[in-house]
Motif scaffolding. Structure first.
Motif, short mmCIF file in Angstrom:
data_model
loop_
_atom_site.label_atom_id
_atom_site.label_comp_id
_atom_site.label_asym_id
_atom_site.label_seq_id
_atom_site.Cartn_x
_atom_site.Cartn_y
_atom_site.Cartn_z
N ASP A 9 7.81 -54.89 27.90
CA ASP A 9 8.77 -53.96 28.50
C ASP A 9 8.23 -53.53 29.87
OD1 ASP A 9 10.77 -52.20 29.07
OD2 ASP A 9 10.18 -50.69 27.58
N GLU A 10 9.05 -53.79 30.89
CA GLU A 10 8.69 -53.33 32.22
C GLU A 10 9.49 -52.07 32.48
OE1 GLU A 10 8.93 -56.25 35.41
OE2 GLU A 10 9.50 -54.63 36.76
N ILE A 11 8.78 -50.96 32.61
CA ILE A 11 9.44 -49.66 32.69
C ILE A 11 9.31 -49.14 34.12
CG2 ILE A 11 9.51 -47.33 31.72
CD1 ILE A 11 7.50 -48.73 29.53
N MET A 12 10.44 -48.78 34.71
CA MET A 12 10.39 -48.20 36.05
C MET A 12 10.10 -46.71 35.87
SD MET A 12 13.04 -48.68 39.17
CE MET A 12 14.42 -47.81 38.42
N LEU A 13 8.88 -46.30 36.17
CA LEU A 13 8.47 -44.91 35.96
C LEU A 13 8.98 -44.02 37.08
CD1 LEU A 13 4.76 -45.21 34.74
CD2 LEU A 13 6.81 -44.87 33.37
N ARG B 107 11.49 -44.34 40.45
CA ARG B 107 12.49 -45.23 41.00
C ARG B 107 11.98 -45.97 42.25
NH1 ARG B 107 17.89 -46.28 41.08
NH2 ARG B 107 18.78 -46.57 43.15
N ASP B 108 12.03 -47.28 42.19
CA ASP B 108 11.63 -48.16 43.30
C ASP B 108 10.16 -48.03 43.70
OD1 ASP B 108 14.21 -48.82 43.31
OD2 ASP B 108 14.70 -47.91 45.24
N ARG B 109 9.37 -47.32 42.93
CA ARG B 109 8.00 -47.08 43.37
C ARG B 109 6.96 -47.53 42.34
NH1 ARG B 109 9.67 -47.01 47.53
NH2 ARG B 109 9.84 -45.37 49.11
N VAL B 110 7.14 -47.12 41.10
CA VAL B 110 6.10 -47.35 40.10
C VAL B 110 6.70 -48.02 38.87
CG1 VAL B 110 4.29 -46.30 38.69
CG2 VAL B 110 4.87 -45.30 40.90
N TRP B 111 6.09 -49.11 38.47
CA TRP B 111 6.51 -49.83 37.28
C TRP B 111 5.31 -49.98 36.35
CZ3 TRP B 111 8.19 -50.93 42.13
CH2 TRP B 111 9.56 -51.06 42.34
N LEU B 112 5.55 -49.75 35.07
CA LEU B 112 4.52 -49.94 34.05
C LEU B 112 4.99 -51.05 33.12
CD1 LEU B 112 1.94 -48.93 32.54
CD2 LEU B 112 3.47 -47.44 31.25
N THR B 113 4.16 -52.02 32.90
CA THR B 113 4.53 -53.13 32.01
C THR B 113 3.58 -53.14 30.82
OG1 THR B 113 5.25 -54.39 33.92
CG2 THR B 113 4.97 -55.61 31.87
#
Lengths: 668, 180
Positions: free
Chosen positions: A369-373, A375-381
């Motif tokens: 799961d790639e979660i956008m923490l 918006r447009d800045r930080v993603w956690l996978t």
């Protein structure tokens, strides 16, 4: 269930606005710029935005390099160590651990694994695909087990060929030179919007490298033919069917031990290789951000070497799907299974496997799961794979990755990943007897042999990897990619001494010193890679890389192998540097020069070396390219890796010249 | 069942009403191609002025059905928008907007060179298209499709790019009058 119901209800609505692509034309430019692009982790992503140390070798890079084999192409990627052992053998490693058997590195061609469970590595000369068909090579440094499964420990190399729509028309490429003595490749493709195809045939005859003793045992040839067809339908379905057959004779020198004197002798011969594969793939992308891919393949190999023979059939099926949930979650999941029956046939009495027939099986599934923490800045996978193999049971392969883009031209990422390498057949089933020496006894000199036996209890090697990276655009066309890693290795393979016995059969009477594989080495490896890429202006492009790796291991108390640590630590270069300058010259000419430095390999007594390659190409008309390339130009020959048995093989300066003609409409 | 239905309805409400949901890359790029037509002025006396507004794809078509779906039934300045696919650059001068597929990367300089004066807006996602004679280059950044502009080739082709377009662009390469 919930989602499929939602989809049915959704599509039953009378033409909901969001489902109509034409609706996008009513958005402003800003709004268009805010819409998220769907993509799948196991498919090409924009490299910039990936929390992985990845380098993409493009078709332009490939063409400009002048390289004519897959391992030579891999020199273009940072963090990859490519050492040519002789004309047809290479040791390839990523972030250390270079070895002829390229352990812990997974290589796939169009999703088909060419990693052989026989010795846990790649047998490179058997995979000589049509270079002009390669679209790109994605080189992932570091563990990739969550998506790719076991054996994606130190790296994953994805070789992806062009869709057939990109290869319409004819291509003829002919060349010859001092090492690649003759090379011919022809390809033809055609089709329309819905259906497209191509077929190719190629053959290469390569000469030996430099041998001080004149024993030119490593000349080889390989020939192959293949075809691919792609169907696309307006619903977003794409179906691909592709297959290849190949045949080659790969010259080599092996050492053969015999129970009768002289005990050990070199034998020159050729490995006769046959290969055939067939792959089918169906993928579908929906405008809603959902999609799937179903792939199945067969890969058959038959190798007849001077000292062994193996026949293997691999059947693999793989499924992958992705969807977007609540705009913040990009969920990817899938599963697969592989069955690979093989038969080993002994050719000499001192090299055997027990059992001779073995079927490798793998089955597994993963969820990511790639979660956008932000918006447009930080993603956690976050992701995990559970994979079961028939020999050592189930392994969990979790990973966590975070990506931060504070501004469009800056990307930071970091990850923690676990990966395993499953035992090869050698480590579990080998029975190899090697002559050591004669020992004087009361009844005269008695030969002593070392018998290496596989170990059913050999456990998978494990790695826990910590990585961090930064990508930036320093100036408009100056890109910089930096990645660093710290890996913890557990249970790396080593030898342990077993019992000493005396055998009378086969005669004569001999002493056997037993040695077997154990998981006797632990430790860490650390390093980093820096790779700048600068398009100074439309004429000049400069690419470079510097890679550092330091392996620091220790033998654990259970093992008495005094060589294992120095072998692992000293078989890969600490420092590697590469600089490539490409110039687009007037009159449709171009010049590419590449310099590389590789530091010494103390365990193999290989000195450091510098060398350079150059290529000049000219297109008198747009359909025809004439080229001359030179490799290893700075000295008559140099050594890159140890050759067993016998003296070092010098990797010689070589030149290659030829032409590539493409009919109009064909993309080369 | 009631709960499930409620959940489905909630899901529908949140996603169906949202025009900004995830799209495939080339659906977005197709929409951009159309939108560029709204923010670019073609030179007066354009020989194509009386006919349709033509958006072309040169080389291997990455859009699939997305381009035709985007332009079907839409107009630009009263002209019908037509999607056209080209296998060679020969007919490219008839296009208002030319998308150059990545398959044409090797011939890129030749293609843009041959169209330098033709009044064709050239667009591509080939890396460094901007800087190699192209006018607008798509860049995918942060999971979003954006674009960069090079003003010099646009000026050479007598195309006028509106300030709105320049404002939204991720990067604009200035038009230096005298380039060495």
């Amino acid at each position: 269930m919930l989602l499929s119901t939602a989809k049915i209800l959704h599509s039953a609505e009378p033409d909901p606005p969001s489902q109509n692509p034409a609706r996008l034309t009513e958005l402003s430019l800003e709004q268009l710029g805010d819409i998220e692009v769907t993509s799948v982790s196991k498919q090409p992503e924009t490299v910039w935005q990936t929390a992985v140390a990845i380098h993409v070798i493009t078709q332009e890079d490939i063409r400009r390099s002048g390289a004519t084999s897959l391992p030579e192409l891999l020199r273009l990627a940072p963090g990859v160590e490519v050492a040519r052992i002789d004309s047809d053998h290479w040791a390839v490693g990523v972030r250390g651990f270079g070895d002829q058997f390229s352990k812990s590195l997974l290589v796939l061609i169009d999703g088909r694994s060419i990693y052989t469970p026989l010795f846990a590595g790649m047998y490179w000369p058997a995979h000589d695909t049509l270079i002009q068909d390669i679209d790109r090579i994605e080189v992932i440094r570091g563990p990739g087990g969550t998506i790719w499964g076991a054996n994606a420990v130190n790296g994953v190399i994805n070789i992806i060929t062009k869709p057939t729509a990109a290869t319409h028309g004819a291509l003829v490429s002919v060349g010859g030179g001092s090492l690649d003595r003759g090379s011919v490749a022809v390809r033809y493709g055609g089709g329309d919007e819905g259906f497209s195809y191509r077929a190719y045939a190629k053959g290469i005859n390569r000469g030996p490298e430099f041998h001080a003793d004149g024993a030119d045992f490593d000349g080889w040839w390989t020939a192959g033919a293949g075809a691919r067809a792609d169907w696309t339908r307006t619903g977003g379905d794409e179906v691909t069917l592709q297959g290849e057959v190949s045949r080659g004779d790969h010259g080599q020198r092996v050492s053969i031990s015999t129970f009768s004197p002289p005990g050990l002798q070199p034998l020159d011969g050729a490995l006769e290789a046959w290969g055939a594969n067939l792959l089918g793939r169906w993928q579908k992308e929906l405008p809603t951000g959902k999609g799937f891919r179903l792939q199945a393949y067969y890969d058959g190999t038959s190798w007849d070497a001077p000292h062994f023979a193996e026949r293997r059939d691999t059947f693999d099926v793989d499924f992958l799907a992705h969807l977007t949930l609540a705009r913040r979650h990009r969920v990817t999941w899938g599963g697969g299974a592989r069955r690979s029956p093989s038969v080993f046939t002994p050719v000499v009495p001192t090299l055997d496997f027990s059992p001779r027939e073995h079927t490798d099986t793998i089955a597994g599934g993963f969820l990511q799961d790639e979660i956008m923490l932000v918006r447009d800045r930080v993603w956690l996978t976050l992701g995990a794979k559970v994979e079961h193999n028939g020999d050592t049971g189930a392994e969990g392969l979790p990973s966590a990755r975070i990506l931060w883009t504070p501004a469009p031209s800056h990307t930071f990422w970091s990850s923690v990943t676990r990966a395993v390498r499953t035992p090869s057949r050698i480590e579990r089933d080998l029975q190899q007897t090697t002559f050591s020496a004669f020992t004087p006894t009361a009844i005269g000199p008695v030969p002593v042999f070392i018998r290496v036996t596989g170990n059913d209890d050999f456990a998978p090697e494990r790695l826990l990897g910590y990585e961090a990276g930064y990508r930036t655009r320093l100036a408009h066309e100056l890109y910089l990619d930096v990645a660093a890693f710290h890996n913890q290795h557990d249970r790396l393979g080593s030898f342990d001494i077993g019992t000493i016995t005396v055998e009378t059969s086969p005669p004569p009477l001999h002493v056997l010193a037993g040695v077997h594989y154990v998981n006797g080495v632990d430790g860490t490896s650390d390093g980093f890679e820096v790779s700048p890429d600068w398009q100074l202006n439309p004429t000049w492009q400069v690419k470079g890389s510097y890679s550092f790796v330091k392996v620091d291991l220790a033998t654990n108390p259970a093992s008495v192998d005094v060589n294992a640590v120095s072998r692992y630590e000293g078989s890969s270069p600490h420092h590697q540097a590469r600089l490539q300058v490409h110039a687009t010259l007037p009159h449709r000419a171009e010049l590419t020069t590449a310099y590389r430095y590789v530091s010494r390999l103390p365990a193999l007594k290989i000195a450091d070396y510098h060398t350079a390659d150059a290529r000049v190409a000219w297109r008198p008309v747009s359909d025809l390219e004439l080229f001359v390339s030179g490799e290893n130009l700075l000295q008559p020959y140099h050594t890159e890796f140890a050759h067993t048995p016998g003296p070092f093989v010098g990797i010689a300066r070589s030149v290659f010249a030829g032409f590539t003609w493409t009919s109009r409409n064909a993309a080369p | 069942m009631v709960l499930l239905t409620a959940a489905v309805v909630t899901l529908l409400a949140s996603s169906g009403a949202d025009a900004l949901q995830a799209r495939s890359e080339y659906e977005l790029k197709a929409a951009y191609l159309y939108s560029f037509g709204r923010f670019v002025e073609w030179p007066a006396g354009d020989p194509r002025a009386s006919g349709d507004f033509i958006i072309c794809v040169l080389g291997s078509d990455p859009f699939g059905p997305a381009l035709d779906a985007t332009v079907s039934g839409v107009t630009l300045r009263g002209r019908k928008v037509v999607g056209r696919r080209l296998s060679t650059a020969a007919g490219a001068a008839d296009c208002h907007i030319l998308f150059i597929s990545a398959s044409e990367e090797r011939q890129l300089e030749t293609i843009v060179g041959s169209l330098a004066q033709a009044g064709v807006l050239t667009v591509s996602d080939i890396p460094r298209f901007v800087g190699r004679g192209g006018m607008i280059q798509f860049v995918v950044s942060g999971g979003r499709v954006r674009f960069e502009i090079d003003l010099r080739p646009a000026r050479d082709a007598n195309l006028t790019l509106s300030s709105e377009l320049l404002r939204v662009a991720a990067a604009v390469r200035p038009d230096r009058e005298q380039r060495q």
